[in-house]
Design an enzyme around this catalytic site. Structure first.
Site, mmCIF file in Angstrom:
data_model
loop_
_atom_site.group_PDB
_atom_site.id
_atom_site.type_symbol
_atom_site.label_atom_id
_atom_site.label_comp_id
_atom_site.label_asym_id
_atom_site.label_seq_id
_atom_site.Cartn_x
_atom_site.Cartn_y
_atom_site.Cartn_z
ATOM 1 N N ARG A 21 1.008 -1.516 0.159
ATOM 2 C CA ARG A 21 -0.162 0.386 -0.070
ATOM 3 C C ARG A 21 0.363 0.996 -0.164
ATOM 4 O O ARG A 21 0.264 2.443 -0.738
ATOM 5 C CB ARG A 21 -0.790 0.239 0.824
ATOM 6 C CG ARG A 21 -1.909 -0.932 1.273
ATOM 7 C CD ARG A 21 -2.563 -0.736 2.453
ATOM 8 N NE ARG A 21 -2.098 -2.020 3.523
ATOM 9 C CZ ARG A 21 -2.251 -1.267 5.081
ATOM 10 N NH1 ARG A 21 -2.794 -0.669 5.368
ATOM 11 N NH2 ARG A 21 -1.435 -2.562 6.181
ATOM 12 N N SER B 11 -6.022 3.798 4.934
ATOM 13 C CA SER B 11 -6.010 2.305 4.805
ATOM 14 C C SER B 11 -4.576 1.742 3.784
ATOM 15 O O SER B 11 -4.393 1.857 3.587
ATOM 16 C CB SER B 11 -7.481 1.059 5.483
ATOM 17 O OG SER B 11 -7.465 1.776 6.358
ATOM 18 N N GLU C 281 -19.927 2.194 -2.069
ATOM 19 C CA GLU C 281 -19.355 1.944 -3.275
ATOM 20 C C GLU C 281 -18.943 2.073 -4.553
ATOM 21 O O GLU C 281 -18.637 1.888 -5.257
ATOM 22 C CB GLU C 281 -17.718 0.108 -3.123
ATOM 23 C CG GLU C 281 -17.310 0.990 -1.324
ATOM 24 C CD GLU C 281 -18.299 0.628 0.478
ATOM 25 O OE1 GLU C 281 -19.250 0.367 0.036
ATOM 26 O OE2 GLU C 281 -17.616 0.906 1.026
ATOM 27 N N PHE D 121 -14.921 -4.874 -0.331
ATOM 28 C CA PHE D 121 -16.189 -4.144 -0.809
ATOM 29 C C PHE D 121 -15.759 -3.312 -2.623
ATOM 30 O O PHE D 121 -16.755 -2.840 -3.311
ATOM 31 C CB PHE D 121 -16.206 -2.796 -0.232
ATOM 32 C CG PHE D 121 -16.310 -2.772 1.329
ATOM 33 C CD1 PHE D 121 -16.977 -3.815 1.687
ATOM 34 C CD2 PHE D 121 -14.918 -2.625 2.162
ATOM 35 C CE1 PHE D 121 -16.880 -4.476 2.720
ATOM 36 C CE2 PHE D 121 -14.723 -2.654 3.525
ATOM 37 C CZ PHE D 121 -16.069 -3.280 3.855
ATOM 38 N N HIS E 10 -6.371 -5.117 1.023
ATOM 39 C CA HIS E 10 -7.140 -6.072 2.227
ATOM 40 C C HIS E 10 -7.416 -6.787 1.118
ATOM 41 O O HIS E 10 -9.007 -7.666 1.740
ATOM 42 C CB HIS E 10 -8.077 -4.963 2.991
ATOM 43 C CG HIS E 10 -7.242 -4.119 3.582
ATOM 44 N ND1 HIS E 10 -6.805 -3.023 3.159
ATOM 45 C CD2 HIS E 10 -6.666 -4.319 4.964
ATOM 46 C CE1 HIS E 10 -6.113 -2.368 4.265
ATOM 47 N NE2 HIS E 10 -5.876 -2.887 5.514
ATOM 48 N N ASP F 48 -9.656 -8.895 11.224
ATOM 49 C CA ASP F 48 -11.537 -8.701 11.345
ATOM 50 C C ASP F 48 -12.187 -10.117 10.703
ATOM 51 O O ASP F 48 -12.958 -9.501 10.686
ATOM 52 C CB ASP F 48 -11.054 -7.672 10.116
ATOM 53 C CG ASP F 48 -11.185 -6.147 10.593
ATOM 54 O OD1 ASP F 48 -11.258 -6.001 11.247
ATOM 55 O OD2 ASP F 48 -10.548 -5.582 9.654
ATOM 56 N N ARG G 160 -2.815 -6.936 2.334
ATOM 57 C CA ARG G 160 -2.788 -6.032 4.063
ATOM 58 C C ARG G 160 -1.815 -5.778 4.689
ATOM 59 O O ARG G 160 -0.741 -4.755 4.980
ATOM 60 C CB ARG G 160 -4.305 -5.992 4.898
ATOM 61 C CG ARG G 160 -3.099 -5.167 6.005
ATOM 62 C CD ARG G 160 -4.631 -5.503 7.468
ATOM 63 N NE ARG G 160 -4.386 -5.073 8.666
ATOM 64 C CZ ARG G 160 -3.873 -5.566 9.838
ATOM 65 N NH1 ARG G 160 -3.362 -7.391 9.685
ATOM 66 N NH2 ARG G 160 -3.308 -5.438 10.607
#
Ligand code: TPP
Ligand code: MG
Lengths: 280, 317
Positions: free
Chosen positions: B14, B41, B62, B87, B113, B121, B171
């Protein structure tokens, strides 16, 4: 006030659109006449007066855009585009035919003048928001029109887009809601209520104007009321589904059904009668 | 063969994404970035700080973000839209299908992620079917880079490509495999280790595991060919068929369900001249909470499992 000549000219165009809707859907053997007829007057006003566009240059960067979010009204859009000169009107006879470019729902890759591919309801307003945002980014003065069905605004994504439009102050975005009060399974208020509709849009930060969606003079006049006040505008156009063909008006049955041969002949003669009266 | 080694150095993809995005934004004023309330994030926020006029947070909406991306692209922008993979693809599938893939608009969906290594999560956030969803869409390019170096090459490459792309990254920090830039090309697979007994084809986070497996197999006198397949669609079918022909056995590895991902793409590529094959991935179940490494271990996404399965395959065929 718009002069009578202009109003008469647009009425003629709207009639031609209606005739082509009946003709093309009849020939195709499938399609959506009801919602195409209800939006015919609005499309005529847009393509033959209000919108800045050039049929010889469909991708002109400065053109006004139109997203037909209720994509099933493609027959009316195609008729307007053909009559405006984007492609030969004769092509309208090939609607939905294999190998031809006029898809059942608008396809921007195949049809000159179509600014966005649609068909699955609820997506068009988001795309129009993106186009309006691009206009702001590029400091261009084009406007983006999005035509929504009333049943369509039951989709949640419409409200995501509505929220984003006012958040980003998109006063270059104009939604037109074809309030014909019917969807497929019944009247909108019975299937999934929308009222108080104007209030809902106001609550989302939009300027709301309500008009008679079949009164050419009123439609044309409405566009003058739109302000550059950092708010998107929605025109709630009260319409009649199937408008212009007596036995289709206000009915559910012609939402997505072509006329029979006998009905086709009747519909065409009704529309031709109005055309003669208009020309007198 | 491409130079790749596993070092102790790790870097987050990221971070690589946001640096590459900023560099791209400097070069190209048409680059616009959207996010859906996960900009901290996904790290697109860094782009937003440098180019506030070209960054739009679309909020927790989204599907709308994908439609807005399409509208911007229809007006000439190169649009990057980011959020978590679950998402970005699941929540927004129809918007991507109707407004991006069908009209073939220039939108780059960069999802972070992805996969089970999301960790704590749990299953609601562990996207394991995004490759399958995106791969099934005509016009869509699907990419899963293996490390930060590659990610920095992927960003300009997809910007160059005129059309929709889906990029999935994880992630967690990932070991740096490639020291130098300039390798990545859309649609190309890379032989990282030569071998003739079996071929291991891996994508995304699993490429590092495949490289570790190579060393472990070597100790057992098994010569594995390791292929890194960053582009899952369009697949480098030539390289796959060559490997099938030359090594006679294939194992695919992906941090994704075994349904519809890299494994299926490879199987399709060799369907005419099949060789014995095993697909390593998550076996049609949802994930659960845990530490990333615990989950990778529990669901068989490790070098050790690759070794085990490779030995099985060699024994049987
Ligand atoms: C997402 C989605 N769901 C369902 C349909 C099927 N469908 C086509 S038209 C229609 C009714 C639309 O009603 P409305 O928006 O009021 O349009 P109009 O009355 O103007 O025809 C439905 C449900 C669709 N095209 N897209
Ligand atoms: Mg309706």
């Amino acid at each position: 006030m718009h002069d009578e000549k202009l109003i008469k000219e647009i009425k003629r165009k709207a009639l031609e659109i209606r005739k082509w809707v009946i003709e093309s859907v009849y020939r195709a053997g499938s399609g959506h006449p009801g919602g195409s007829l209800s939006v015919a007057d609005i499309l005529a006003c847009l393509y033959f007066h209000e919108m800045r566009h050039n049929p010889k240059d469909p991708k002109w960067p400065d053109r006004d855009r139109l997203v037909l979010s209720k994509g099933h009204a493609a027959p009316a859009l195609y008729a307007a585009l053909a009559l405006a000169g984007y492609f030969p009107v004769e092509e309208l006879k090939n609607l939905r035919k294999i190998g031809h470019f006029l898809q059942g729902h608008p396809c921007m890759k195949k049809v000159p003048g179509v600014d966005m591919s649609t068909g699955s309801l609820g997506h068009g307003l988001s795309v129009a928001v993106g186009m309006a945002l691009a206009g702001k980014l590029d400091k261009k003065d084009y406007r983006v029109f999005a035509i929504l069905g009333d049943g369509e605004v039951q989709e949640g994504q419409i409200w995501e887009a509505a929220n984003a439009a006012s958040h980003y102050k998109l006063d270059n975005l104009i939604a037109i809601l074809d309030r014909n009060k019917l969807q497929i399974d019944g009247p909108t208020e019975e299937i999934m209520h929308l009222e108080p509709l104007a209030w809902r849009w106001q609550a989302f930060g939009w300027d709301v104007i309500e008009i008679d969606g079949h009164d050419i003079e009123e439609i044309l006049g409405t566009f003058h009321e739109i302000k550059l006040n950092e708010k998107p505008t929605i025109i709630i156009a009260n319409t009649i589904k199937g408008k212009g063909v007596s036995f289709m008006e206000g009915t559910l049955s012609f939402h997505g059904k072509p006329p029979s041969e006998e009905q086709y002949i009747r519909a065409m003669s009704e529309l031709e009668q109005v055309e003669r009266e208009l020309n007198d | 063969m491409i130079d790749a080694t596993i070092t102790d150095k790790k870097r987050n993809l990221r971070d690589a994404y946001s640096s590459a995005l900023i560099a791209l934004g400097r070069r190209n004023p048409d680059v616009v970035v959207l996010d859906a309330d996960l900009a901290l994030s996904t790290k697109t926020k860094r782009f937003g700080t440098v180019f506030p006029d070209r960054f739009f947070d679309m909020g927790i909406a989204e599907a709308n973000m994908m439609g807005v991306a399409a509208g911007l692209a229809a007006c000439g922008k190169i649009v990057f839209a980011s959020t978590f993979a679950v998402f970005a693809t699941g929540r927004s599938y129809d918007a991507i299908r109707q407004s991006i893939a069908y009209p073939e608009l220039n939108v780059k969906i960069v999802a972070t992620h992805a996969g089970i290594s999301v960790g704590g999560d749990g299953a609601s956030h562990q996207m394991l079917e995004d490759i399958a969803l995106m791969r099934a869409l005509p016009n869509m390019v699907v990419i899963a880079p293996a490390d930060a170096t590659e990610m920095e090459d992927v960003v300009p490459a997809i910007a160059e490509h005129n059309g929709p792309c889906y990029v999935r990254i994880g992630r967690a920090d990932a070991p740096i495999l490639f020291e130098t830039h300039g390798m990545f090309e859309i649609g190309k697979g890379y032989v990282l280790r030569e071998g003739s007994d079996i071929t291991v084809i891996a994508t995304g986070t699993m490429t590092a595991e495949a490289l570790k497996a190579y060393d472990l197999l070597k100790k057992e006198k098994i010569d594995a060919r390791i292929i890194h397949m960053p582009t899952i669609k369009p697949l480098d079918e030539k390289l796959v068929r060559k490997a099938a022909k030359e090594t006679g056995r294939i194992i695919t590895c992906e941090e994704h369900t075994v349904i519809g991902g890299l494994g299926d793409a490879v199987a399709m590529a060799i369907a005419k001249k099949p060789v014995p094959m095993i697909r390593i991935g998550v076996n049609d179940v949802f994930g659960e909470s845990g530490e990333a490494w615990q989950l990778m271990e529990k669901y068989g996404l490790t070098a050790e499992n690759i070794v085990k399965r490779a030995k099985e395959l060699i024994k049987k065929s």
